[in-house]
Design a protein around this motif. Sequence first.
Motif, short mmCIF file in Angstrom:
data_model
loop_
_atom_site.label_atom_id
_atom_site.label_comp_id
_atom_site.label_asym_id
_atom_site.label_seq_id
_atom_site.Cartn_x
_atom_site.Cartn_y
_atom_site.Cartn_z
N ILE A 332 3.91 10.69 -5.18
CA ILE A 332 2.49 10.42 -6.20
C ILE A 332 2.42 8.65 -6.11
O ILE A 332 1.58 8.36 -6.11
CB ILE A 332 3.13 11.22 -6.99
N SER A 333 3.24 8.32 -6.53
CA SER A 333 4.12 7.52 -6.25
C SER A 333 3.40 6.32 -5.24
O SER A 333 2.35 4.95 -5.55
CB SER A 333 5.16 6.62 -7.13
N LYS A 334 3.53 6.78 -3.95
CA LYS A 334 3.33 5.87 -2.98
C LYS A 334 2.01 5.71 -3.13
O LYS A 334 1.95 4.78 -3.04
CB LYS A 334 4.29 6.62 -1.71
N THR A 335 1.66 6.44 -3.05
CA THR A 335 0.03 6.64 -2.65
C THR A 335 -0.65 5.84 -3.46
O THR A 335 -1.75 5.13 -3.25
CB THR A 335 -0.92 7.87 -2.88
N ALA A 336 -0.46 6.29 -5.07
CA ALA A 336 -1.15 5.75 -6.34
C ALA A 336 -0.69 4.18 -5.48
O ALA A 336 -1.91 3.07 -6.03
CB ALA A 336 -0.20 5.78 -7.33
N GLY A 337 0.53 3.70 -5.71
CA GLY A 337 0.34 2.03 -5.09
C GLY A 337 0.19 1.13 -3.90
O GLY A 337 -0.31 0.66 -4.54
N GLU A 338 -0.15 2.63 -3.07
CA GLU A 338 -1.48 1.88 -1.84
C GLU A 338 -2.47 1.66 -2.18
O GLU A 338 -3.13 0.00 -2.11
CB GLU A 338 -1.05 2.87 -0.59
N TRP A 339 -2.83 2.20 -2.96
CA TRP A 339 -4.41 2.50 -3.81
C TRP A 339 -4.67 1.16 -4.57
O TRP A 339 -5.47 0.08 -4.44
CB TRP A 339 -4.87 3.64 -4.05
#
Length: 375
Positions: A332-339
Amino acid sequence: MTGTESSPEEIAALPDGGVAVVLGTRPEIVKLAGIIRHLGPKARVVHTGQHYDSALSDVFFAELGLPAPDVRFSVGGATRAGQIASALGSLDLLFAQTKPVAVVVQGDTNATVAGALAGNARSIPVVHVEAGLRSFDRNMPEEHNRVVTDHVSDLLCAATDDNVGNLAREGLAGKSVIRTGNTVVEAVLSQLPHPARRERLLADRGLEPDRYALATIHRPENTDDPAALAAILTELNRIPCRVVLPLHPRTASAIERFGLTAHLDGLAVTDPLGPSEFLGLAAHAALLISDSGGVQEECTVLKRPLIVVRRSTERPEAMRDFAVLVAPGPLISKTAGEWLDELPELHTRLARAASPFGDGHASARIVAEIARRFA
């Protein structure tokens, strides 16, 4: 897509029993609002009371400019089987007293399957709005609801070609199936506040465009599992921007029950939002995080990226451009950070992508078809 808007004369020709529109939850109110408006005085709105909190029900009728339901039951708070059984019994008595020309249900809730079964039992034509969705995940109660509803319905209003294909593979094809688009498109377009109002909404909450995430969590697979709920809240706190979390009553209760209140300290928690305010905030969020089926559709109209916190989805169309499916946990946080690292480029790409859910005229098509078939 088939059908055009029905004429006032065609709608007026519907029998005096009218069209029963059975609903029970917030998303159903939103997605059936256009159909209720097009039916006008021929609509007989029946609210099962599945969502009984005023913030999830009454406020939506008011904001959408809809009249109060003609009939209201009180099934909320019971088990799934209890809700379906109670609504089915009450609807059967209602339809015996005043037989409608057709019963309209939407989606995959307990109210949906109860309305479909009640109409079928009384030999009343059943119209299923948003037919043909499939997650192929039998652990989802909604999957059972939508399959049963499709198989007892007389008019299947499928939003997309994928939905039509799902119905055909189950032997449901021919004149009973029409592709209409999804009523969510017109719902979003009609309820999205104008730019000046959106600017005030953000200012009132101290938010800046593209500098916050908007999250909603309410599904039982996330709220009834303390480990999953704790993981989701932990990950929301790790997202490197402000996270606004309108708290669903079920989620709030679960957080208190599982002793997870401290997990809310780093989040901008709010009460549940009405449809216009939610869309206004969603339209300017950097990204969305949700387990809602409706948000999977709304993000394609608002052109915002969405992290779907679920194990499966019945809306694969949204996954092609706008959303990703992520289980509760670090992604969840990994994807959000990448976006967030590539946000301008991501928003530009999504702005050019078409919504797979239609052109915003689904309600008119559906009501026209009802008028043609059942007048």
